[in-house]
Design a protein around this motif. Structure first.
Motif, PDB file in Angstrom:
ATOM      1  N   LYS A   1      27.418  66.201  56.752  1.00 53.79           N
ATOM      2  CA  LYS A   1      28.304  66.730  55.714  1.00 53.79           C
ATOM      3  C   LYS A   1      27.497  67.640  54.798  1.00 53.79           C
ATOM      4  O   LYS A   1      26.501  67.213  54.212  1.00 53.79           O
ATOM      5  CB  LYS A   1      28.935  65.601  54.903  1.00 53.79           C
ATOM      6  CG  LYS A   1      29.917  66.087  53.831  1.00 53.79           C
ATOM      7  CD  LYS A   1      30.523  64.922  53.055  1.00 53.79           C
ATOM      8  CE  LYS A   1      31.513  65.431  52.006  1.00 53.79           C
ATOM      9  NZ  LYS A   1      32.067  64.313  51.213  1.00 53.79           N
TER      10      LYS A   1
ATOM     11  N   PHE B   1      25.332  62.290  56.264  1.00 55.57           N
ATOM     12  CA  PHE B   1      26.252  61.500  55.446  1.00 55.57           C
ATOM     13  C   PHE B   1      26.152  60.026  55.813  1.00 55.57           C
ATOM     14  O   PHE B   1      26.141  59.157  54.951  1.00 55.57           O
ATOM     15  CB  PHE B   1      27.673  62.015  55.637  1.00 55.57           C
ATOM     16  CG  PHE B   1      28.704  61.289  54.818  1.00 55.57           C
ATOM     17  CD1 PHE B   1      28.786  61.485  53.452  1.00 55.57           C
ATOM     18  CD2 PHE B   1      29.583  60.402  55.419  1.00 55.57           C
ATOM     19  CE1 PHE B   1      29.727  60.816  52.690  1.00 55.57           C
ATOM     20  CE2 PHE B   1      30.530  59.727  54.671  1.00 55.57           C
ATOM     21  CZ  PHE B   1      30.599  59.934  53.304  1.00 55.57           C
TER      22      PHE B   1
ATOM     23  N   GLU C   1      37.502  54.744  55.229  1.00 59.53           N
ATOM     24  CA  GLU C   1      37.349  55.534  54.012  1.00 59.53           C
ATOM     25  C   GLU C   1      36.103  56.402  54.071  1.00 59.53           C
ATOM     26  O   GLU C   1      36.102  57.554  53.621  1.00 59.53           O
ATOM     27  CB  GLU C   1      37.304  54.618  52.784  1.00 59.53           C
ATOM     28  CG  GLU C   1      38.641  53.972  52.461  1.00 59.53           C
ATOM     29  CD  GLU C   1      39.769  54.989  52.342  1.00 59.53           C
ATOM     30  OE1 GLU C   1      39.568  56.031  51.663  1.00 59.53           O
ATOM     31  OE2 GLU C   1      40.840  54.776  52.949  1.00 59.53           O
ATOM     32  N   ARG C   2      35.021  55.853  54.637  1.00 56.92           N
ATOM     33  CA  ARG C   2      33.791  56.630  54.764  1.00 56.92           C
ATOM     34  C   ARG C   2      33.996  57.800  55.717  1.00 56.92           C
ATOM     35  O   ARG C   2      33.512  58.917  55.465  1.00 56.92           O
ATOM     36  CB  ARG C   2      32.661  55.725  55.261  1.00 56.92           C
ATOM     37  CG  ARG C   2      31.315  56.424  55.352  1.00 56.92           C
ATOM     38  CD  ARG C   2      30.178  55.457  55.630  1.00 56.92           C
ATOM     39  NE  ARG C   2      30.326  54.762  56.904  1.00 56.92           N
ATOM     40  CZ  ARG C   2      29.372  54.012  57.443  1.00 56.92           C
ATOM     41  NH1 ARG C   2      28.222  53.832  56.811  1.00 56.92           N
ATOM     42  NH2 ARG C   2      29.557  53.407  58.606  1.00 56.92           N
TER      43      ARG C   2
ATOM     44  N   ARG D   1      36.833  59.378  56.323  1.00 54.18           N
ATOM     45  CA  ARG D   1      37.666  60.379  55.652  1.00 54.18           C
ATOM     46  C   ARG D   1      36.876  61.114  54.573  1.00 54.18           C
ATOM     47  O   ARG D   1      37.096  62.307  54.333  1.00 54.18           O
ATOM     48  CB  ARG D   1      38.903  59.708  55.062  1.00 54.18           C
ATOM     49  CG  ARG D   1      39.853  59.145  56.115  1.00 54.18           C
ATOM     50  CD  ARG D   1      41.171  58.684  55.529  1.00 54.18           C
ATOM     51  NE  ARG D   1      42.009  58.074  56.544  1.00 54.18           N
ATOM     52  CZ  ARG D   1      42.175  56.757  56.689  1.00 54.18           C
ATOM     53  NH1 ARG D   1      41.567  55.912  55.859  1.00 54.18           N
ATOM     54  NH2 ARG D   1      42.939  56.280  57.646  1.00 54.18           N
ATOM     55  N   GLU D   2      35.971  60.411  53.914  1.00 55.95           N
ATOM     56  CA  GLU D   2      35.145  61.052  52.882  1.00 55.95           C
ATOM     57  C   GLU D   2      34.277  62.148  53.484  1.00 55.95           C
ATOM     58  O   GLU D   2      33.922  63.117  52.810  1.00 55.95           O
ATOM     59  CB  GLU D   2      34.274  60.000  52.191  1.00 55.95           C
ATOM     60  CG  GLU D   2      33.566  60.515  50.951  1.00 55.95           C
ATOM     61  CD  GLU D   2      32.713  59.455  50.284  1.00 55.95           C
ATOM     62  OE1 GLU D   2      31.840  59.830  49.466  1.00 55.95           O
ATOM     63  OE2 GLU D   2      32.904  58.255  50.580  1.00 55.95           O
ATOM     64  N   ALA D   3      33.933  62.007  54.759  1.00 53.83           N
ATOM     65  CA  ALA D   3      33.143  63.027  55.452  1.00 53.83           C
ATOM     66  C   ALA D   3      34.000  64.197  55.913  1.00 53.83           C
ATOM     67  O   ALA D   3      33.500  65.145  56.525  1.00 53.83           O
ATOM     68  CB  ALA D   3      32.432  62.407  56.650  1.00 53.83           C
TER      69      ALA D   3
END
Length: 288
Positions: free
Chosen positions: A219, A224, A237-238, A240-242
Motif C-alpha cells: 500500500k 501494509f 477490515e485490514r 479493505r483498509e489496503a
C-alpha cells in the motif's frame, strides 16, 4: 532454494530531479524458501517496482537486497549472474519472443549461461513439460502460436534457466479463465516439485487465495501486512483498509452467514466452499 530479503529498501523514480517520485519507502521483508508468496496491492502500490528490485533490474535508492545473505549489488559486475538465479517473468512476456522457433527461444537463456547442448535439451524439455507445451509446438515459429501458447513459451524460457527464485508479474494477465487456471496450476506444480521460492504478483484476490502460501499486501509503496494466506483473509477490515476486497467466495459465505446459514466465513476458495455447502445439503447442522 534461496531466501531473498530486503533491508530498509526505498526506491525513487527520477531521483535527484524535481520530479522524484517514491515508489517504495523503507521496505523490510523476508521471502523464504520453498513456498509461493503472493504480492498484491492496488495500482501504484509498488508491486512491479519490488519485482524489479529483487531481480537487480533496479538498484535501491537506499537499503539492500540480499540473496542468501549477500547483497546482490556487492559486485555490480556480477549482477548478470544474479538474474540467472532470480528469474523474472514480466507482464505480457510473449512480446519479448524473437527466435525462429519456440525451442530456440526457450533455449536462449540456458545457452547464455554456458550450458552444454545436452543440458540445454534437457532443460528445454523439462520447461516445456511444466508449461504444457506439446513437442510439435516447439518446432514452430513462436509468432505462429496462439496468445496462450506464446505466453507458455515465454514462461518456459525463464523456467529453463532453472532459477532459485522465480518472480512472475501477473503471469495470467489477459488469458481466458480456463487458460488462466491452467497456467497458474502448472506454475504451482512446478514450485512444489522443484521446491522453489516463487513470488506471484497479481491483482486477483481469488488467485492469491488458491495459489499462495503467504501474502504480502502493498500500500502506497510500503508493506501494509505480510501473513499467511489464511491470516490475511481472516481480517476483512485490514484487507479493505489496503484498498482491496476479499475473494468473491468469501464474501458469499459471509452473506450466507449473515442470513443465518451455518457456514465458515473464513473460507476463501471455491473448493472449500463446495465441500462446506455439500455437507450442509446432506443434513449437517454444525458450521462447516
Amino acid at each position: 532454494m534461496a531466501e531473498i530479503r530486503l533491508e530498509d529498501v526505498s526506491y525513487l523514480y527520477g531521483a535527484d530531479t524535481p520530479f522524484a517520485t517514491a515508489a517504495l519507502s523503507h521496505v523490510s521483508l523476508t521471502l523464504g524458501e520453498d513456498r509461493t508468496i503472493g504480492v498484491i496491492g492496488h495500482t501504484g502500490s509498488g508491486k512491479s517496482t519490488l519485482a524489479q528490485l529483487l531481480n537487480g533490474i533496479l538498484r535501491p535508492t537506499r537499503g539492500r537486497v540480499l540473496l542468501d545473505g549477500k547483497d546482490i549489488f556487492a559486485d555490480p559486475k556480477k549482477i548478470g549472474a544474479i538474474r540467472f538465479r532470480v528469474g523474472l517473468v514480466f507482464q505480457y512476456p510473449e512480446y519479448q519472443l524473437f527466435e525462429e522457433t519456440a525451442r530456440r527461444d526457450i533455449a536462449f537463456g540456458p545457452r547464455n549461461m554456458g550450458k552444454s547442448d545436452d543440458e540445454i535439451a534437457a532443460l528445454v524439455e523439462e520447461a516445456a513439460r511444466f508449461t504444457g507445451l506439446d513437442e510439435k509446438l516447439l518446432e514452430r515459429s513462436p509468432f505462429e502460436l496462439s496468445g496462450g501458447q506464446k505466453r507458455r513459451v515465454a514462461i518456459a524460457g525463464v523456467l529453463a534457466m532453472d532459477p532459485e527464485v522465480l518472480i512472475l508479474d501477473e503471469p495470467a494477465a489477459g488469458l481466458d479463465p480456463a487458460g488462466k487456471q491452467e497456467i497458474l496450476t502448472r506454475l504451482r506444480a512446478y514450485q512444489r516439485e522443484k521446491k522453489k521460492t516463487m513470488i506471484l504478483i497479481s491483482h486477483s484476490m481469488e488467485d492469491m487465495a488458491v495459489f499462495a502460501d503467504e501474502i504480502v499486501v502493498m500500500k502506497h509503496g510500503t508493506v501494509f501486512c505480510h501473513d499467511t494466506t489464511d491470516g490475511v483473509f481472516s481480517d476483512p477490515e485490514r484487507v479493505r483498509e489496503a484498498g482491496l476486497e476479499l475473494p468473491q467466495i468469501t464474501r458469499l459465505m459471509m452473506a450466507l452467514a449473515a442470513k443465518g446459514v451455518p457456514v465458515d466465513t473464513g473460507i476463501h476458495t471455491v473448493k472449500a466452499a463446495k465441500a462446506c455447502l455439500s455437507a450442509l445439503l446432506k443434513g449437517g447442522d454444525a458450521p462447516c
